[in-house]
Design a protein around this motif. Structure first.
Motif, PDB file in Angstrom:
ATOM      1  N   ASP A 230       0.819  -1.210   0.000  1.00 14.53           N
ATOM      2  CA  ASP A 230       0.000   0.000   0.000  1.00 14.53           C
ATOM      3  C   ASP A 230       0.858   1.267   0.000  1.00 14.53           C
ATOM      4  O   ASP A 230       2.074   1.213  -0.209  1.00 14.53           O
ATOM      5  CB  ASP A 230      -0.959  -0.007   1.199  1.00 14.53           C
ATOM      6  CG  ASP A 230      -0.212  -0.119   2.523  1.00 14.53           C
ATOM      7  OD1 ASP A 230       1.030   0.046   2.529  1.00 14.53           O
ATOM      8  OD2 ASP A 230      -0.881  -0.375   3.544  1.00 14.53           O
ATOM      9  N   VAL A 231       0.207   2.390   0.263  1.00 13.36           N
ATOM     10  CA  VAL A 231       0.922   3.661   0.211  1.00 13.36           C
ATOM     11  C   VAL A 231       1.989   3.738   1.305  1.00 13.36           C
ATOM     12  O   VAL A 231       3.029   4.373   1.117  1.00 13.36           O
ATOM     13  CB  VAL A 231      -0.081   4.833   0.307  1.00 13.36           C
ATOM     14  CG1 VAL A 231      -0.744   4.872   1.674  1.00 13.36           C
ATOM     15  CG2 VAL A 231       0.592   6.157  -0.040  1.00 13.36           C
ATOM     16  N   ALA A 232       1.750   3.077   2.437  1.00 10.24           N
ATOM     17  CA  ALA A 232       2.766   3.053   3.495  1.00 10.24           C
ATOM     18  C   ALA A 232       4.027   2.349   2.997  1.00 10.24           C
ATOM     19  O   ALA A 232       5.151   2.752   3.335  1.00 10.24           O
ATOM     20  CB  ALA A 232       2.214   2.361   4.737  1.00 10.24           C
ATOM     21  N   TRP A 233       3.833   1.301   2.201  1.00  7.44           N
ATOM     22  CA  TRP A 233       4.988   0.634   1.595  1.00  7.44           C
ATOM     23  C   TRP A 233       5.729   1.583   0.666  1.00  7.44           C
ATOM     24  O   TRP A 233       6.967   1.647   0.678  1.00  7.44           O
ATOM     25  CB  TRP A 233       4.528  -0.605   0.817  1.00  7.44           C
ATOM     26  CG  TRP A 233       5.572  -1.128  -0.122  1.00  7.44           C
ATOM     27  CD1 TRP A 233       6.687  -1.849   0.196  1.00  7.44           C
ATOM     28  CD2 TRP A 233       5.624  -0.921  -1.549  1.00  7.44           C
ATOM     29  NE1 TRP A 233       7.426  -2.119  -0.936  1.00  7.44           N
ATOM     30  CE2 TRP A 233       6.791  -1.557  -2.017  1.00  7.44           C
ATOM     31  CE3 TRP A 233       4.779  -0.263  -2.459  1.00  7.44           C
ATOM     32  CZ2 TRP A 233       7.141  -1.547  -3.368  1.00  7.44           C
ATOM     33  CZ3 TRP A 233       5.139  -0.260  -3.804  1.00  7.44           C
ATOM     34  CH2 TRP A 233       6.300  -0.900  -4.242  1.00  7.44           C
TER      35      TRP A 233
ATOM     36  N   LEU B 155      -2.534   7.359  -2.405  1.00 10.05           N
ATOM     37  CA  LEU B 155      -2.332   6.396  -3.487  1.00 10.05           C
ATOM     38  C   LEU B 155      -0.840   6.105  -3.651  1.00 10.05           C
ATOM     39  O   LEU B 155      -0.004   6.991  -3.454  1.00 10.05           O
ATOM     40  CB  LEU B 155      -2.882   6.942  -4.814  1.00 10.05           C
ATOM     41  CG  LEU B 155      -4.341   7.399  -4.816  1.00 10.05           C
ATOM     42  CD1 LEU B 155      -4.693   7.982  -6.173  1.00 10.05           C
ATOM     43  CD2 LEU B 155      -5.269   6.252  -4.453  1.00 10.05           C
ATOM     44  N   VAL B 156      -0.521   4.888  -4.005  1.00 14.68           N
ATOM     45  CA  VAL B 156       0.871   4.530  -4.269  1.00 14.68           C
ATOM     46  C   VAL B 156       1.446   5.467  -5.335  1.00 14.68           C
ATOM     47  O   VAL B 156       2.567   5.968  -5.208  1.00 14.68           O
ATOM     48  CB  VAL B 156       0.965   3.064  -4.725  1.00 14.68           C
ATOM     49  CG1 VAL B 156       2.381   2.738  -5.197  1.00 14.68           C
ATOM     50  CG2 VAL B 156       0.545   2.122  -3.602  1.00 14.68           C
ATOM     51  N   GLY B 157       0.666   5.726  -6.352  1.00 15.00           N
ATOM     52  CA  GLY B 157       1.131   6.584  -7.434  1.00 15.00           C
ATOM     53  C   GLY B 157       1.436   8.010  -6.998  1.00 15.00           C
ATOM     54  O   GLY B 157       2.284   8.674  -7.603  1.00 15.00           O
ATOM     55  N   ASP B 158       0.761   8.488  -5.951  1.00 14.95           N
ATOM     56  CA  ASP B 158       1.042   9.840  -5.444  1.00 14.95           C
ATOM     57  C   ASP B 158       2.482   9.926  -4.951  1.00 14.95           C
ATOM     58  O   ASP B 158       3.176  10.933  -5.184  1.00 14.95           O
ATOM     59  CB  ASP B 158       0.086  10.177  -4.289  1.00 14.95           C
ATOM     60  CG  ASP B 158      -1.350  10.323  -4.732  1.00 14.95           C
ATOM     61  OD1 ASP B 158      -1.583  10.518  -5.939  1.00 14.95           O
ATOM     62  OD2 ASP B 158      -2.239  10.245  -3.849  1.00 14.95           O
ATOM     63  N   VAL B 159       2.914   8.904  -4.248  1.00 10.30           N
ATOM     64  CA  VAL B 159       4.280   8.878  -3.723  1.00 10.30           C
ATOM     65  C   VAL B 159       5.282   8.796  -4.863  1.00 10.30           C
ATOM     66  O   VAL B 159       6.276   9.532  -4.899  1.00 10.30           O
ATOM     67  CB  VAL B 159       4.463   7.694  -2.758  1.00 10.30           C
ATOM     68  CG1 VAL B 159       5.898   7.650  -2.231  1.00 10.30           C
ATOM     69  CG2 VAL B 159       3.469   7.769  -1.608  1.00 10.30           C
ATOM     70  N   LEU B 160       5.019   7.911  -5.808  1.00 13.65           N
ATOM     71  CA  LEU B 160       5.957   7.726  -6.919  1.00 13.65           C
ATOM     72  C   LEU B 160       6.053   8.987  -7.782  1.00 13.65           C
ATOM     73  O   LEU B 160       7.136   9.317  -8.282  1.00 13.65           O
ATOM     74  CB  LEU B 160       5.522   6.533  -7.775  1.00 13.65           C
ATOM     75  CG  LEU B 160       5.411   5.189  -7.046  1.00 13.65           C
ATOM     76  CD1 LEU B 160       5.069   4.070  -8.030  1.00 13.65           C
ATOM     77  CD2 LEU B 160       6.692   4.855  -6.294  1.00 13.65           C
TER      78      LEU B 160
ATOM     79  N   ALA C 127      -1.978   4.313  -9.571  1.00 13.99           N
ATOM     80  CA  ALA C 127      -2.918   5.263  -8.957  1.00 13.99           C
ATOM     81  C   ALA C 127      -4.009   4.511  -8.209  1.00 13.99           C
ATOM     82  O   ALA C 127      -5.205   4.578  -8.536  1.00 13.99           O
ATOM     83  CB  ALA C 127      -3.501   6.173 -10.024  1.00 13.99           C
ATOM     84  N   THR C 128      -3.590   3.794  -7.193  1.00 13.14           N
ATOM     85  CA  THR C 128      -4.486   2.950  -6.409  1.00 13.14           C
ATOM     86  C   THR C 128      -3.953   2.869  -4.981  1.00 13.14           C
ATOM     87  O   THR C 128      -2.745   3.026  -4.757  1.00 13.14           O
ATOM     88  CB  THR C 128      -4.559   1.547  -7.037  1.00 13.14           C
ATOM     89  OG1 THR C 128      -5.386   0.698  -6.248  1.00 13.14           O
ATOM     90  CG2 THR C 128      -3.173   0.933  -7.137  1.00 13.14           C
ATOM     91  N   PRO C 129      -4.811   2.608  -3.998  1.00 10.41           N
ATOM     92  CA  PRO C 129      -4.321   2.527  -2.606  1.00 10.41           C
ATOM     93  C   PRO C 129      -3.444   1.310  -2.346  1.00 10.41           C
ATOM     94  O   PRO C 129      -2.581   1.357  -1.463  1.00 10.41           O
ATOM     95  CB  PRO C 129      -5.613   2.455  -1.783  1.00 10.41           C
ATOM     96  CG  PRO C 129      -6.678   2.989  -2.669  1.00 10.41           C
ATOM     97  CD  PRO C 129      -6.285   2.603  -4.057  1.00 10.41           C
ATOM     98  N   VAL C 130      -3.677   0.215  -3.074  1.00  6.34           N
ATOM     99  CA  VAL C 130      -2.900  -1.004  -2.826  1.00  6.34           C
ATOM    100  C   VAL C 130      -2.516  -1.658  -4.152  1.00  6.34           C
ATOM    101  O   VAL C 130      -3.185  -1.462  -5.174  1.00  6.34           O
ATOM    102  CB  VAL C 130      -3.687  -2.025  -1.970  1.00  6.34           C
ATOM    103  CG1 VAL C 130      -3.975  -1.476  -0.588  1.00  6.34           C
ATOM    104  CG2 VAL C 130      -4.965  -2.443  -2.672  1.00  6.34           C
ATOM    105  N   LEU C 131      -1.441  -2.429  -4.086  1.00  3.68           N
ATOM    106  CA  LEU C 131      -0.979  -3.181  -5.259  1.00  3.68           C
ATOM    107  C   LEU C 131      -0.949  -4.662  -4.917  1.00  3.68           C
ATOM    108  O   LEU C 131      -0.369  -5.053  -3.894  1.00  3.68           O
ATOM    109  CB  LEU C 131       0.432  -2.741  -5.649  1.00  3.68           C
ATOM    110  CG  LEU C 131       0.651  -1.293  -6.082  1.00  3.68           C
ATOM    111  CD1 LEU C 131       2.149  -1.051  -6.297  1.00  3.68           C
ATOM    112  CD2 LEU C 131      -0.125  -0.981  -7.344  1.00  3.68           C
ATOM    113  N   ASP C 132      -1.538  -5.475  -5.772  1.00  2.75           N
ATOM    114  CA  ASP C 132      -1.350  -6.916  -5.647  1.00  2.75           C
ATOM    115  C   ASP C 132      -0.156  -7.315  -6.516  1.00  2.75           C
ATOM    116  O   ASP C 132       0.563  -6.448  -7.036  1.00  2.75           O
ATOM    117  CB  ASP C 132      -2.628  -7.666  -6.031  1.00  2.75           C
ATOM    118  CG  ASP C 132      -3.069  -7.363  -7.462  1.00  2.75           C
ATOM    119  OD1 ASP C 132      -2.291  -6.761  -8.229  1.00  2.75           O
ATOM    120  OD2 ASP C 132      -4.208  -7.732  -7.815  1.00  2.75           O
TER     121      ASP C 132
END
Length: 217
Positions: free
Chosen positions: A4-7, A62-67, A98-103
């Motif tokens: 997730d975004v914490a990751w 979102l993960v994408g926000d961090v990246l 652009a999602t909260p989590v990645l599988d």
């Protein structure tokens, strides 16, 4: 397990820490076949990334926000080829994250997009003694792990392990791309600094995905 975004935040902080810890090593690798500023540039860039991350309000969701933050900061603070290459990699990765989590499939998409960005920006392919020689086996390993049913953390771990092997495999190569290509045959016998930093950054992603937990800000 998903990431997730914490990751993503923890990955970023670990990346900043590891490039700083390996600053002198990266400088020496780049001095041997380049202009010697790779370690300094990456340390400066990731230090700026963490500063922006610390000041970011509201917190990214979102993960994408961090990246995207990593991408824009590296592009504006890192000189030479590394800034545009890493910036493009993170920017392409952000667009598919652009999602909260990645599988596991999401991690593969992130890595594939990053590699596509590096290839598009650097016009490089495998065997030319560049960071592509670390990222390509990383993506291949990630795809294989995901196809075998691995979870997201295991996919990242497989990618990191393959990136490290790919980086080491640049040692005997003769550079045909970038500044190292000016040396011709004399570039053989040296580890490519971009491949080395790529392996460090992907290992940071794997460490964050494992049970290590977040590092201190």
């Amino acid at each position: 397990m998903t990431l997730d975004v914490a990751w993503a935040i923890d990955w970023t902080r670990r990346s900043a820490r590891v490039v700083t810890e390996h600053r002198e090593e990266l400088i020496e690798l780049d001095r041997q076949i380049g202009d010697g500023d790779h370690g300094e540039n990456l340390t400066r860039g990731y230090t700026a990334v963490v500063a922006r991350l610390d000041a970011l309000e509201p917190a990214p969701v979102l993960v994408g926000d961090v990246l995207k933050l990593v991408a824009t900061t590296l592009m504006s603070t890192v000189g030479g080829a590394a800034g545009p290459l890493y910036g493009t990699a993170y920017l392409r990765a952000a667009k598919v994250s652009a999602t909260p989590v990645l599988d596991s499939a999401g991690v593969v998409a992130l890595l594939e997009a990053a590699l596509e960005g590096i290839v598009a920006r650097g016009k490089a392919t495998t065997g030319e003694k560049t960071m592509v020689d670390a990222w390509t086996p990383a993506v291949e390993a990630a795809v294989a792990a995901a196809d075998a049913g691995a979870d997201a953390a295991a996919v990242v771990a497989a990618a990191a392990q393959a990136a490290a092997a790919g980086a080491q495999a640049t040692i005997p190569l003769v550079a045909t791309k970038g500044r190292a290509s000016y040396l011709g045959e004399r570039s053989a016998g040296h580890l490519d600094p971009g491949a080395a930093s790529s392996a460090l950054i992907l290992q940071a992603a794997a460490d964050s995905a494992s049970a290590g937990g977040p590092v201190a800000p």
